[in-house]
Motif scaffolding. Structure first.
Motif, PDB file in Angstrom:
ATOM      1  N   THR A 150       2.106  -6.328  10.899  1.00 27.09           N
ATOM      2  CA  THR A 150       0.719  -6.108  10.478  1.00 27.09           C
ATOM      3  C   THR A 150       0.560  -4.763   9.782  1.00 27.09           C
ATOM      4  N   GLN A 152      -2.803  -2.375   9.177  1.00 27.22           N
ATOM      5  CA  GLN A 152      -4.230  -2.177   9.430  1.00 27.22           C
ATOM      6  C   GLN A 152      -4.768  -1.074   8.521  1.00 27.22           C
ATOM      7  N   TRP A 158      -3.099   2.945   5.341  1.00 25.90           N
ATOM      8  CA  TRP A 158      -2.685   1.813   6.151  1.00 25.90           C
ATOM      9  C   TRP A 158      -1.737   2.267   7.250  1.00 25.90           C
ATOM     10  N   THR A 182      -2.020  -8.412   6.191  1.00 24.80           N
ATOM     11  CA  THR A 182      -3.243  -7.609   6.097  1.00 24.80           C
ATOM     12  C   THR A 182      -4.491  -8.435   6.380  1.00 24.80           C
TER      13      THR A 182
END
Length: 394
Positions: A150, A152, A158, A182
């Motif tokens: 993932t 974030q 990010w 994402t």
């Protein structure tokens, strides 16, 4: 646009120079290191790449803007096959996986700033790279939609968290193209984004190098973990949530260049078998006078020529701007299995010599077997081919 089976004189000359370089400069280095590039020092790589530059065959796939020869997919075929005659040939020309596929992707998708920062040193051989998509089960593998890593969004950019493995070339790579989710959940067909991340970034850890059947990929295959790996917005390659689309930009051409390179290894194996059949005497004559040996040699030639034709057909479609999804799946499946058949037959012709370390066939046998798995196992491609055919028929 018609499919041409003859190549321009310039391309023929590049292929001939590549063939000469491989036989005179590269094969001795491969022999010295027993074909193993997993722990190959940088010195031999730099030496071979310098020789390729001097021969005018370096980076045949890269645009002239970044110092390459700007060959299209079709014109790469004879050059990459000539390079693939040695396990270290693609490394010498800087057209080995995963760097070659990453260069193609960066030329197509990256911003001008990203191309200068990442593509230029990669194209010159100063840097190396890896493509981090494959994950341990139940993560992304043959089914990329299972992507579990993932990314974030934060106020500064990010944060990436995840676990990857079998990442080719990660040991010693200067940067990675990381595929992370994402949006959505594992199993969703969209929601992936690509990130350009220097491997020295805090939170980027190479956990181990995985022991594998093959050993010719420079830097080996590694397991990686991303623990609160922070990157800025400028790390995004292309658009957010478009990563799976960009993966197709890379995968189709990369599958074909894999086919070209391994076809060179098949040609080498077939040549070894031919020489053995002509030299070895048994049962009152040359081995090559026996019908069963002749069949093995003939079937090798059939598989090699059929593979070349399929590769050119697929490259024609890619050069025409088509997606090439169906023909590249067909070609990858056929060539991967044909290459395995050729090396297996060559080993059979050579008998005990073939399985010994005195000939390179046992080495080639180990190297070509994984090609039926990576870049999509044959079973996955057959499933996709059949689905497309049935859908079109409906």
């Amino acid at each position: 646009m018609t499919i041409q089976f003859e190549f321009d004189e310039k391309v023929v000359a590049i292929a001939q120079r590549t063939e000469k370089l491989v036989r005179e400069e590269v094969l001795p280095v491969e022999s010295e290191y027993s074909g193993s590039a997993h722990a190959l020092p940088d010195g031999p790589r730099e030496l071979l790449q310098r020789a390729a530059k001097e021969s005018g065959v370096f980076a045949p796939h890269v645009s002239s803007e970044f110092g390459g020869l700007a060959l299209d997919m079709r014109d790469r075929a004879p050059v990459f096959e000539a390079a693939g005659y040695s396990l270290f040939g693609p490394l010498a020309l800087n057209c080995a996986a995963p760097d070659e596929g990453n260069m193609h992707l960066l030329e197509r998708v990256a911003t001008s700033a990203q191309r200068e920062r990442f593509l230029r040193p990669l194209a010159t051989g100063e840097w190396r790279s890896c493509f981090a998509m494959t994950e341990p089960a139940p993560g992304a593998g043959s089914d990329p939609s299972a992507l579990a890593t993932t990314a974030q969004r934060t106020s500064a950019g990010w944060v990436i968290n995840g676990h990857k493995w079998f990442i080719t070339g990660a040991n010693g790579a200067d940067f990675a193209i990381i595929m992370a989710r994402t949006s959505g959940e594992p199993g969703d067909r969209g929601g992936a984004t690509m990130f350009l991340v220097p491997t020295g970034t805090p939170g980027f850890t190479r956990t181990r190098d995985i022991d594998t059947l093959d050993e010719s990929m420079f830097g080996g295959h590694s397991e990686l973990t991303f623990d609160s790996l922070e990157v800025g917005d400028d790390a995004v390659l292309g658009e957010v949530d478009k990563g799976f689309d960009y993966a197709q930009v890379r995968l189709g051409p990369a599958r074909m260049t894999h086919c070209m390179r391994w076809l060179g290894s098949a040609r080498r194996a077939a040549d070894i078998a031919i020489d053995r059949a002509n030299e070895r005497r048994a049962f009152g004559g040359r081995l090559g006078e026996l019908g069963m040996v002749q069949q093995l040699i003939a079937d090798n030639e059939i598989d090699i020529e059929a593979s070349r034709a399929l590769i050119l057909r697929a490259c024609w479609e890619l050069d025409s701007g088509e997606s090439g999804a169906q023909i590249t799946s067909i070609t990858k499946t056929f060539v991967a299995e044909a290459v395995n058949r050729v090396v297996d037959r060559a080993l059979q012709v050579c008998g005990a010599l073939g399985i010994s370390g005195d000939a390179p066939l046992s080495r080639l046998y180990r190297e070509v077997r994984p090609f039926r798995i990576y870049d999509g196992p044959s079973e996955t491609h057959r499933w996709a081919i059949a689905k497309r055919v049935l859908r079109e028929a409906r």
